[in-house]
Design an enzyme around this catalytic site. Structure first.
Site, PDB file in Angstrom:
ATOM      1  N   THR A 150      39.642  68.319  47.767  1.00 18.94           N
ATOM      2  CA  THR A 150      40.453  68.087  48.956  1.00 18.94           C
ATOM      3  C   THR A 150      40.198  69.153  50.023  1.00 18.94           C
ATOM      4  O   THR A 150      39.916  70.315  49.694  1.00 18.94           O
ATOM      5  CB  THR A 150      41.949  68.042  48.560  1.00 18.94           C
ATOM      6  OG1 THR A 150      42.716  67.848  49.723  1.00 18.94           O
ATOM      7  CG2 THR A 150      42.415  69.302  47.872  1.00 18.94           C
ATOM      8  N   SER A 185      49.815  74.135  48.005  1.00 17.45           N
ATOM      9  CA  SER A 185      50.766  73.527  47.061  1.00 17.45           C
ATOM     10  C   SER A 185      50.168  73.679  45.669  1.00 17.45           C
ATOM     11  O   SER A 185      48.971  73.943  45.518  1.00 17.45           O
ATOM     12  CB  SER A 185      50.983  72.037  47.371  1.00 17.45           C
ATOM     13  OG  SER A 185      49.877  71.274  46.914  1.00 17.45           O
ATOM     14  N   TYR A 187      49.659  71.315  43.673  1.00 16.11           N
ATOM     15  CA  TYR A 187      48.632  70.264  43.561  1.00 16.11           C
ATOM     16  C   TYR A 187      47.305  70.740  44.149  1.00 16.11           C
ATOM     17  O   TYR A 187      46.252  70.643  43.515  1.00 16.11           O
ATOM     18  CB  TYR A 187      49.087  68.973  44.269  1.00 16.11           C
ATOM     19  CG  TYR A 187      47.916  68.178  44.774  1.00 16.11           C
ATOM     20  CD1 TYR A 187      47.091  67.485  43.879  1.00 16.11           C
ATOM     21  CD2 TYR A 187      47.551  68.169  46.135  1.00 16.11           C
ATOM     22  CE1 TYR A 187      45.963  66.795  44.332  1.00 16.11           C
ATOM     23  CE2 TYR A 187      46.438  67.492  46.588  1.00 16.11           C
ATOM     24  CZ  TYR A 187      45.651  66.805  45.681  1.00 16.11           C
ATOM     25  OH  TYR A 187      44.526  66.149  46.127  1.00 16.11           O
ATOM     26  N   HIS A 188      47.362  71.261  45.400  1.00 19.33           N
ATOM     27  CA  HIS A 188      46.111  71.682  46.040  1.00 19.33           C
ATOM     28  C   HIS A 188      45.451  72.795  45.219  1.00 19.33           C
ATOM     29  O   HIS A 188      44.226  72.870  45.123  1.00 19.33           O
ATOM     30  CB  HIS A 188      46.363  72.136  47.483  1.00 19.33           C
ATOM     31  CG  HIS A 188      46.635  70.999  48.434  1.00 19.33           C
ATOM     32  ND1 HIS A 188      47.901  70.584  48.757  1.00 19.33           N
ATOM     33  CD2 HIS A 188      45.791  70.183  49.123  1.00 19.33           C
ATOM     34  CE1 HIS A 188      47.827  69.556  49.615  1.00 19.33           C
ATOM     35  NE2 HIS A 188      46.561  69.299  49.850  1.00 19.33           N
ATOM     36  N   LYS A 191      43.275  71.551  42.444  1.00 21.18           N
ATOM     37  CA  LYS A 191      41.938  71.131  42.889  1.00 21.18           C
ATOM     38  C   LYS A 191      40.987  72.329  42.944  1.00 21.18           C
ATOM     39  O   LYS A 191      39.804  72.205  42.658  1.00 21.18           O
ATOM     40  CB  LYS A 191      42.024  70.507  44.284  1.00 21.18           C
ATOM     41  CG  LYS A 191      42.777  69.203  44.323  1.00 21.18           C
ATOM     42  CD  LYS A 191      41.981  68.134  43.629  1.00 21.18           C
ATOM     43  CE  LYS A 191      42.408  66.745  43.986  1.00 21.18           C
ATOM     44  NZ  LYS A 191      41.761  65.713  43.190  1.00 21.18           N
TER      45      LYS A 191
HETATM   46  P1  NAD Z   1      46.299  57.465  43.352  1.00 21.80           P
HETATM   47  O1  NAD Z   1      47.486  58.128  42.770  1.00 21.80           O
HETATM   48  O2  NAD Z   1      46.520  56.220  44.150  1.00 21.80           O
HETATM   49  O3  NAD Z   1      45.251  57.124  42.186  1.00 21.80           O
HETATM   50  C1  NAD Z   1      44.957  57.997  41.131  1.00 21.80           C
HETATM   51  C2  NAD Z   1      44.738  57.143  39.886  1.00 21.80           C
HETATM   52  O4  NAD Z   1      44.397  58.014  38.806  1.00 21.80           O
HETATM   53  C3  NAD Z   1      45.994  56.373  39.467  1.00 21.80           C
HETATM   54  O5  NAD Z   1      45.692  55.012  39.272  1.00 21.80           O
HETATM   55  C4  NAD Z   1      46.424  57.053  38.177  1.00 21.80           C
HETATM   56  O6  NAD Z   1      47.049  56.173  37.264  1.00 21.80           O
HETATM   57  C5  NAD Z   1      45.107  57.609  37.648  1.00 21.80           C
HETATM   58  N1  NAD Z   1      45.298  58.803  36.794  1.00 21.80           N
HETATM   59  C6  NAD Z   1      45.971  59.937  37.090  1.00 21.80           C
HETATM   60  N2  NAD Z   1      45.922  60.784  36.048  1.00 21.80           N
HETATM   61  C7  NAD Z   1      45.186  60.172  35.082  1.00 21.80           C
HETATM   62  C8  NAD Z   1      44.785  60.551  33.775  1.00 21.80           C
HETATM   63  N3  NAD Z   1      45.137  61.715  33.241  1.00 21.80           N
HETATM   64  N4  NAD Z   1      44.026  59.688  33.055  1.00 21.80           N
HETATM   65  C9  NAD Z   1      43.651  58.489  33.574  1.00 21.80           C
HETATM   66  N5  NAD Z   1      44.031  58.067  34.805  1.00 21.80           N
HETATM   67  C10 NAD Z   1      44.786  58.916  35.553  1.00 21.80           C
HETATM   68  O7  NAD Z   1      45.523  58.555  44.212  1.00 21.80           O
HETATM   69  P2  NAD Z   1      44.453  58.342  45.393  1.00 21.80           P
HETATM   70  O8  NAD Z   1      45.166  58.444  46.678  1.00 21.80           O
HETATM   71  O9  NAD Z   1      43.612  57.169  45.113  1.00 21.80           O
HETATM   72  O10 NAD Z   1      43.596  59.666  45.223  1.00 21.80           O
HETATM   73  C11 NAD Z   1      42.473  59.658  44.357  1.00 21.80           C
HETATM   74  C12 NAD Z   1      41.813  61.028  44.339  1.00 21.80           C
HETATM   75  O11 NAD Z   1      41.398  61.377  45.648  1.00 21.80           O
HETATM   76  C13 NAD Z   1      42.748  62.138  43.839  1.00 21.80           C
HETATM   77  O12 NAD Z   1      42.010  63.012  43.033  1.00 21.80           O
HETATM   78  C14 NAD Z   1      43.160  62.820  45.124  1.00 21.80           C
HETATM   79  O13 NAD Z   1      43.434  64.166  44.884  1.00 21.80           O
HETATM   80  C15 NAD Z   1      41.941  62.636  46.006  1.00 21.80           C
HETATM   81  N6  NAD Z   1      42.298  62.614  47.435  1.00 21.80           N
HETATM   82  C16 NAD Z   1      43.148  61.648  47.922  1.00 21.80           C
HETATM   83  C17 NAD Z   1      43.464  61.643  49.282  1.00 21.80           C
HETATM   84  C18 NAD Z   1      44.409  60.636  49.889  1.00 21.80           C
HETATM   85  O14 NAD Z   1      44.729  60.767  51.079  1.00 21.80           O
HETATM   86  N7  NAD Z   1      44.863  59.625  49.157  1.00 21.80           N
HETATM   87  C19 NAD Z   1      42.896  62.620  50.112  1.00 21.80           C
HETATM   88  C20 NAD Z   1      42.051  63.593  49.577  1.00 21.80           C
HETATM   89  C21 NAD Z   1      41.751  63.581  48.227  1.00 21.80           C
HETATM   90  N1  USQ Z   2      53.819  65.432  57.333  1.00 25.33           N
HETATM   91  C1  USQ Z   2      54.761  65.210  58.324  1.00 25.33           C
HETATM   92  N2  USQ Z   2      55.616  64.167  58.158  1.00 25.33           N
HETATM   93  C2  USQ Z   2      55.559  63.326  57.076  1.00 25.33           C
HETATM   94  C3  USQ Z   2      54.578  63.547  56.094  1.00 25.33           C
HETATM   95  C4  USQ Z   2      53.734  64.629  56.237  1.00 25.33           C
HETATM   96  O1  USQ Z   2      54.835  65.935  59.322  1.00 25.33           O
HETATM   97  O2  USQ Z   2      56.373  62.393  57.007  1.00 25.33           O
HETATM   98  C5  USQ Z   2      52.871  66.551  57.489  1.00 25.33           C
HETATM   99  C6  USQ Z   2      52.912  67.558  56.342  1.00 25.33           C
HETATM  100  O3  USQ Z   2      53.874  68.558  56.592  1.00 25.33           O
HETATM  101  C7  USQ Z   2      51.479  68.087  56.341  1.00 25.33           C
HETATM  102  C8  USQ Z   2      50.661  66.901  56.837  1.00 25.33           C
HETATM  103  O4  USQ Z   2      51.583  65.994  57.430  1.00 25.33           O
HETATM  104  O5  USQ Z   2      51.337  69.115  57.269  1.00 25.33           O
HETATM  105  C9  USQ Z   2      49.894  66.171  55.751  1.00 25.33           C
HETATM  106  O6  USQ Z   2      50.793  65.738  54.733  1.00 25.33           O
HETATM  107  P1  USQ Z   2      50.383  64.501  53.791  1.00 25.33           P
HETATM  108  O7  USQ Z   2      51.512  64.256  52.853  1.00 25.33           O
HETATM  109  O8  USQ Z   2      49.902  63.367  54.613  1.00 25.33           O
HETATM  110  O9  USQ Z   2      49.092  65.081  53.048  1.00 25.33           O
HETATM  111  P2  USQ Z   2      48.917  66.182  51.927  1.00 25.33           P
HETATM  112  O10 USQ Z   2      50.181  66.610  51.341  1.00 25.33           O
HETATM  113  O11 USQ Z   2      48.018  67.236  52.466  1.00 25.33           O
HETATM  114  O12 USQ Z   2      48.138  65.380  50.787  1.00 25.33           O
HETATM  115  C10 USQ Z   2      47.302  64.236  51.058  1.00 25.33           C
HETATM  116  C11 USQ Z   2      47.052  63.555  49.723  1.00 25.33           C
HETATM  117  C12 USQ Z   2      46.281  64.506  48.818  1.00 25.33           C
HETATM  118  C13 USQ Z   2      45.025  64.998  49.519  1.00 25.33           C
HETATM  119  C14 USQ Z   2      45.341  65.611  50.883  1.00 25.33           C
HETATM  120  C15 USQ Z   2      44.099  65.873  51.694  1.00 25.33           C
HETATM  121  O13 USQ Z   2      48.278  63.163  49.126  1.00 25.33           O
HETATM  122  O14 USQ Z   2      45.933  63.830  47.616  1.00 25.33           O
HETATM  123  O15 USQ Z   2      44.379  65.950  48.727  1.00 25.33           O
HETATM  124  O16 USQ Z   2      46.106  64.652  51.656  1.00 25.33           O
HETATM  125  S1  USQ Z   2      44.197  67.370  52.615  1.00 25.33           S
HETATM  126  O17 USQ Z   2      45.430  67.327  53.428  1.00 25.33           O
HETATM  127  O18 USQ Z   2      43.016  67.467  53.401  1.00 25.33           O
HETATM  128  O19 USQ Z   2      44.306  68.439  51.637  1.00 25.33           O
END
Ligand code: NAD
Ligand code: USQ
Length: 400
Positions: A150, A185, A187-188, A191
């Site tokens: 990420t 966070s 979570y981050h 990664k």
């Molecule tokens: P999502 O939650 O929609 O999908 C993740 C999938 O992984 C789910 O179907 C879940 O059941 C499966 N999963 C989780 N843990 C598991 C485990 N231990 N074993 C098997 N399956 C498991 O998430 P997404 O939005 O599709 O994101 C996918 C990936 O991309 C994540 O790694 C996330 O960090 C990364 N990512 C997402 C975004 C975003 O904006 N959605 C942005 C940047 C990075």
């Molecule tokens: N935010 C608002 N209002 C909202 C929701 C979010 O102002 O209602 C702000 C947050 O404070 C933050 C920004 O929007 O500053 C992004 O928040 P987000 O929830 O859209 O994204 P984030 O928490 O960063 O996580 C999402 C995905 C994660 C991925 C990440 C990419 O859930 O899986 O890794 O985006 S990145 O942001 O580049 O790390």
């Protein structure tokens, strides 16, 4: 050099938002695709009392529809990648040439609910990825791991963000070293722990790996999903899993004020889901040499939260929706005004043709939100997870 011919690819997390769109895209492009998923995500929705706005079908139902309309089969392996026996036997039996790893707990707010959710997130993500690395080492050492990282691993430093590495001159000597990371966070942070483990696996075991530092994904429609409504993807709008632009579009459709956290000067890298699937295909087709660790910054544009809110407001105006913007006390701990200039040339060099955020995309996202707005539950919109304290509102207990 671009790899050609039919390749076997395992998509871990293929029931999720990015994974589903990617699995269909790769299948359409002629790859042999297998999906691995534990359906954890559907369980977390239950735990949070939240649902995708779009009515997604079960994974076996969706795969049946895909077969019916395209004649293409996608294999399905149901299980948890933190379970070594499960993932090692899938990798050993399937013998993938590439593994695309999306299977993690991906919500920053979820990881900040309390100690239990923080520990769960890091165990799920770090152990799952370690198991995948060991499975590659032991059963398919030629396989290319494409891991979703990420952009948030970098944080928001006051210098330009490079793609993974930076040249540092220190006391008369210089080296190319990992870019300093400041995730915001638990979570981050998970990664970043993954990135370190992946890099180690390359250095010590010679595994080939690509770490895609992806920005925030928006949109729901890809050409493959558009083929049939029964293939529809998730559209999350709740405070825990909904991401900012998707949330703002649903909020606008519902007549809810847009929830800008704090001053709204937070700037983030973003991309259309159609570019997510393109980037994954390009990473697979352009594998890296054994033992090498490559970081690609996967985004197309950056916007501040205020800019995103203004864009959604203007899109609402065209549809005669009076969108109001509200600044809430920020539940997160993050800089609200900062320098942000990340680099993203490597995927463009590999052939990425970006879909930039346009009025037509916003119109279509808003129209999808309008189509399903009667299914929305407004009680899941306001933020409840606060970075500074434990979230003590009742959530549904998961079965043990
Ligand atoms: P999502 O939650 O929609 O999908 C993740 C999938 O992984 C789910 O179907 C879940 O059941 C499966 N999963 C989780 N843990 C598991 C485990 N231990 N074993 C098997 N399956 C498991 O998430 P997404 O939005 O599709 O994101 C996918 C990936 O991309 C994540 O790694 C996330 O960090 C990364 N990512 C997402 C975004 C975003 O904006 N959605 C942005 C940047 C990075
Ligand atoms: N935010 C608002 N209002 C909202 C929701 C979010 O102002 O209602 C702000 C947050 O404070 C933050 C920004 O929007 O500053 C992004 O928040 P987000 O929830 O859209 O994204 P984030 O928490 O960063 O996580 C999402 C995905 C994660 C991925 C990440 C990419 O859930 O899986 O890794 O985006 S990145 O942001 O580049 O790390």
């Amino acid at each position: 050099m671009e790899k050609r011919g039919k390749m076997k690819v395992l998509v871990l997390g293929g029931d999720g938002y990015c994974g589903w769109a990617t699995a269909l895209h790769l299948s359409h492009e002629g790859f042999d695709v297998g999906i691995v998923d534990s359906f954890h995500r559907r369980l977390w929705d239950y735990e949070l009392g939240a649902k995708t706005l779009t009515p997604i079908k079960t994974l076996p139902e969706r795969l049946k529809v895909w077969k019916e309309i395209t004649g293409k089969s996608i294999d399905l392996f149901i299980g948890d990648i933190t379970n070594w026996n499960f993932i090692s036997s899938v990798v050993n039996d399937y013998k993938p040439e590439a593994i695309v790893h999306f299977a993690e707990q991906r919500s920053a707010p979820y990881s900040m609910i309390d100690r239990e959710h923080a520990v769960f997130t890091q165990v799920n993500n770090v152990v799952g990825t370690l198991n995948v690395l060991y499975a590659i080492r032991d059963y398919v050492p030629e396989c290319h791991l494409i891991k979703l990282g990420t952009m948030g691993e970098y944080g928001t430093p006051n210098i330009d963000i490079e793609e993974g590495f930076i040249e540092i001159n220190h006391k008369g000597r210089k080296d190319i070293l990992p870019f300093p990371m400041q995730p915001s966070s638990i979570y981050h942070l998970s990664k970043l722990h993954d990135s370190n483990n992946i890099q180690f696996a390359g250095r010590v075991w010679g595994i080939r790996t690509t770490d895609l530092h992806q920005g925030i994904v928006y949109g729901t429609i890809t050409p493959e999903i558009e083929k049939d409504l029964r293939l529809i993807n998730r559209l999350d709008y709740d405070d825990v899993f909904g991401t900012v632009l998707n949330r703002f579009c649903v909020q606008a459709a519902l007549g809810h004020t847009l929830t800008v956290y704090g001053k709204g000067g937070q700037t983030r890298a973003m991309l259309d889901i159609r570019d997510t699937v393109q980037c994954i295909r390009l990473a697979i087709l352009n594998p890296i040499e054994k033992g090498h660790y490559r970081v690609l910054n996967q985004f197309t544009e950056s916007f501040s939260i205020n800019e995103i809110a203004e864009k959604v407001k203007m899109a609402g105006d065209k549809l005669n929706i009076n969108v109001k913007i509200e600044h809430l006390a920020n539940p997160r701990v993050e800089k609200e005004n900062h320098y942000y200039n990340p680099t993203n040339t490597k995927l463009i060099d590999l052939g990425l043709q970006p879909h930039y955020l346009s009025d037509s995309l916003l119109d279509s996202l808003l129209n999808i939100a309008i189509r399903y707005k009667d299914k929305a539950d407004q009680s899941v919109i306001m933020p409840k997870v606060n970075w500074r304290k434990t979230y003590n509102t009742r959530i549904n207990k998961l079965p043990c």
